[in-house]
Motif scaffolding. Sequence first.
Motif, PDB file in Angstrom:
ATOM      1  N   THR A   1       0.835  -1.198   0.000  1.00  0.00           N
ATOM      2  CA  THR A   1       0.000   0.000   0.000  1.00  0.00           C
ATOM      3  C   THR A   1       0.867   1.245   0.000  1.00  0.00           C
ATOM      4  N   TYR A   2       1.909   1.215   0.811  1.00  0.00           N
ATOM      5  CA  TYR A   2       2.810   2.367   0.882  1.00  0.00           C
ATOM      6  C   TYR A   2       3.467   2.636  -0.469  1.00  0.00           C
ATOM      7  N   VAL A   3       3.919   1.587  -1.127  1.00  0.00           N
ATOM      8  CA  VAL A   3       4.574   1.754  -2.423  1.00  0.00           C
ATOM      9  C   VAL A   3       3.625   2.417  -3.419  1.00  0.00           C
ATOM     10  N   GLY A   4       2.353   2.039  -3.376  1.00  0.00           N
ATOM     11  CA  GLY A   4       1.370   2.660  -4.255  1.00  0.00           C
ATOM     12  C   GLY A   4       1.186   4.135  -3.933  1.00  0.00           C
ATOM     13  N   LEU A   5       1.092   4.466  -2.649  1.00  0.00           N
ATOM     14  CA  LEU A   5       0.957   5.861  -2.242  1.00  0.00           C
ATOM     15  C   LEU A   5       2.188   6.678  -2.628  1.00  0.00           C
ATOM     16  N   LEU A   6       3.351   6.069  -2.468  1.00  0.00           N
ATOM     17  CA  LEU A   6       4.599   6.745  -2.824  1.00  0.00           C
ATOM     18  C   LEU A   6       4.652   7.022  -4.318  1.00  0.00           C
ATOM     19  N   GLY A   7       4.253   6.039  -5.120  1.00  0.00           N
ATOM     20  CA  GLY A   7       4.246   6.232  -6.565  1.00  0.00           C
ATOM     21  C   GLY A   7       3.338   7.376  -6.980  1.00  0.00           C
ATOM     22  N   GLU A   8       2.165   7.470  -6.351  1.00  0.00           N
ATOM     23  CA  GLU A   8       1.253   8.573  -6.651  1.00  0.00           C
ATOM     24  C   GLU A   8       1.864   9.907  -6.251  1.00  0.00           C
ATOM     25  N   ALA A   9       2.550   9.937  -5.125  1.00  0.00           N
ATOM     26  CA  ALA A   9       3.144  11.183  -4.651  1.00  0.00           C
ATOM     27  C   ALA A   9       4.305  11.647  -5.526  1.00  0.00           C
ATOM     28  N   LEU A  10       5.021  10.687  -6.094  1.00  0.00           N
ATOM     29  CA  LEU A  10       6.168  11.035  -6.934  1.00  0.00           C
ATOM     30  C   LEU A  10       5.768  11.347  -8.366  1.00  0.00           C
ATOM     31  N   GLY A  11       4.536  11.074  -8.717  1.00  0.00           N
ATOM     32  CA  GLY A  11       4.072  11.401 -10.056  1.00  0.00           C
ATOM     33  C   GLY A  11       4.689  10.518 -11.108  1.00  0.00           C
ATOM     34  N   ASP A  12       5.673  11.010 -11.811  1.00  0.00           N
ATOM     35  CA  ASP A  12       6.275  10.249 -12.906  1.00  0.00           C
ATOM     36  C   ASP A  12       7.343   9.282 -12.431  1.00  0.00           C
ATOM     37  N   GLY A  13       7.515   9.186 -11.104  1.00  0.00           N
ATOM     38  CA  GLY A  13       8.497   8.240 -10.582  1.00  0.00           C
ATOM     39  C   GLY A  13       9.881   8.829 -10.428  1.00  0.00           C
ATOM     40  N   ALA A  14      10.070  10.035 -10.944  1.00  0.00           N
ATOM     41  CA  ALA A  14      11.387  10.670 -10.835  1.00  0.00           C
ATOM     42  C   ALA A  14      11.427  11.737  -9.756  1.00  0.00           C
ATOM     43  N   GLY A  15      10.301  11.923  -9.083  1.00  0.00           N
ATOM     44  CA  GLY A  15      10.272  12.905  -8.018  1.00  0.00           C
ATOM     45  C   GLY A  15      10.131  14.329  -8.497  1.00  0.00           C
ATOM     46  N   VAL A  16       9.680  14.514  -9.745  1.00  0.00           N
ATOM     47  CA  VAL A  16       9.493  15.857 -10.274  1.00  0.00           C
ATOM     48  C   VAL A  16       8.133  15.934 -10.948  1.00  0.00           C
ATOM     49  N   GLY A  17       7.685  17.154 -11.212  1.00  0.00           N
ATOM     50  CA  GLY A  17       6.469  17.328 -11.975  1.00  0.00           C
ATOM     51  C   GLY A  17       5.187  17.166 -11.188  1.00  0.00           C
ATOM     52  N   THR A  18       5.259  17.123  -9.853  1.00  0.00           N
ATOM     53  CA  THR A  18       4.055  16.939  -9.053  1.00  0.00           C
ATOM     54  C   THR A  18       3.441  18.267  -8.620  1.00  0.00           C
ATOM     55  N   GLY A  19       4.173  19.350  -8.749  1.00  0.00           N
ATOM     56  CA  GLY A  19       3.664  20.656  -8.354  1.00  0.00           C
ATOM     57  C   GLY A  19       3.774  20.946  -6.876  1.00  0.00           C
ATOM     58  N   ALA A  20       4.335  20.039  -6.088  1.00  0.00           N
ATOM     59  CA  ALA A  20       4.477  20.256  -4.648  1.00  0.00           C
ATOM     60  C   ALA A  20       5.549  21.310  -4.378  1.00  0.00           C
ATOM     61  N   GLU A  21       5.300  22.141  -3.362  1.00  0.00           N
ATOM     62  CA  GLU A  21       6.242  23.217  -3.051  1.00  0.00           C
ATOM     63  C   GLU A  21       6.245  23.467  -1.551  1.00  0.00           C
ATOM     64  N   PHE A  22       7.369  23.267  -0.907  1.00  0.00           N
ATOM     65  CA  PHE A  22       7.472  23.407   0.540  1.00  0.00           C
ATOM     66  C   PHE A  22       7.246  24.843   0.998  1.00  0.00           C
ATOM     67  N   GLY A  23       7.615  25.802   0.186  1.00  0.00           N
ATOM     68  CA  GLY A  23       7.517  27.201   0.590  1.00  0.00           C
ATOM     69  C   GLY A  23       6.204  27.880   0.270  1.00  0.00           C
TER      70      GLY A  23
END
Length: 241
Positions: free
Chosen positions: A181-203
């Motif tokens: 389940t975690y792996v599925g959630l992680l994949g959704e959070a990472l978007g394309d799997g490269a950790g970019v392009g998700t629009g998330a912004e800490f600031g």
Amino acid sequence: MHPLDTNLLLRAYAAGIFPMADSRRARDVYWVEPAMRGILPLDGFHLSRSLAKVIRSDRFTVTADRAFARVIAACAETRIGAQGTWINPQIEQACNELFSRGHAHSVECWQDDRLVGGLYGVSLGGAFFGESMFSRARDASKVALAHLVARLRVGRYRLLDCQFLTDHLASLGAIEVPRDTYVGLLGEALGDGAGVGTGAEFGALDRFAAAVPDDIEAEETRTVSGPISGRVIVQLLGQTS
């Protein structure tokens, strides 16, 4: 003792794996992938009335990314059980490098210019991997976590990874999920799997808070880089229970 390669570290996080050490003085790290993973659903943070009152009071001045190195050093000094800390110099050095690259962040709680609590973690795409927290004043780590959750919500993150579930985290809304389940959630959070392009912004929270009307900010004047009012955090976290 060899430095921990930060590119390897980011690839490990993207695969759901993280490093730990046996002690502060350990010369090596090992890689962990728990069968059951602790996460804190960003829409499931448990904001009790008492915690909301503490946050609104602004007992702590709360900042982000102002003292990352001091936060991780304080976490490394915090004993966890008989074995002490799991943060050895390799992990500390690597995380400080990730911070300089924009892939790690901290939340700090201050009282009279003293650092009394905080947390840090690694950021990749829409996932935030909470690593450790410390508290030298009552409720400081809870307040830091509440600020983090609000920041991640505004920043369009999808996943807050807590690694392991503790009673403290469970009381704030954290749950356990199986590895698959975690792996599925992680994949959704990472978007394309490269950790970019998700629009998330800490600031993103800093700009949001700067635009909040004065009646909500209690007529407080602050800069974008300054501390966030507790009233704003409570509003973002919604109804108390």
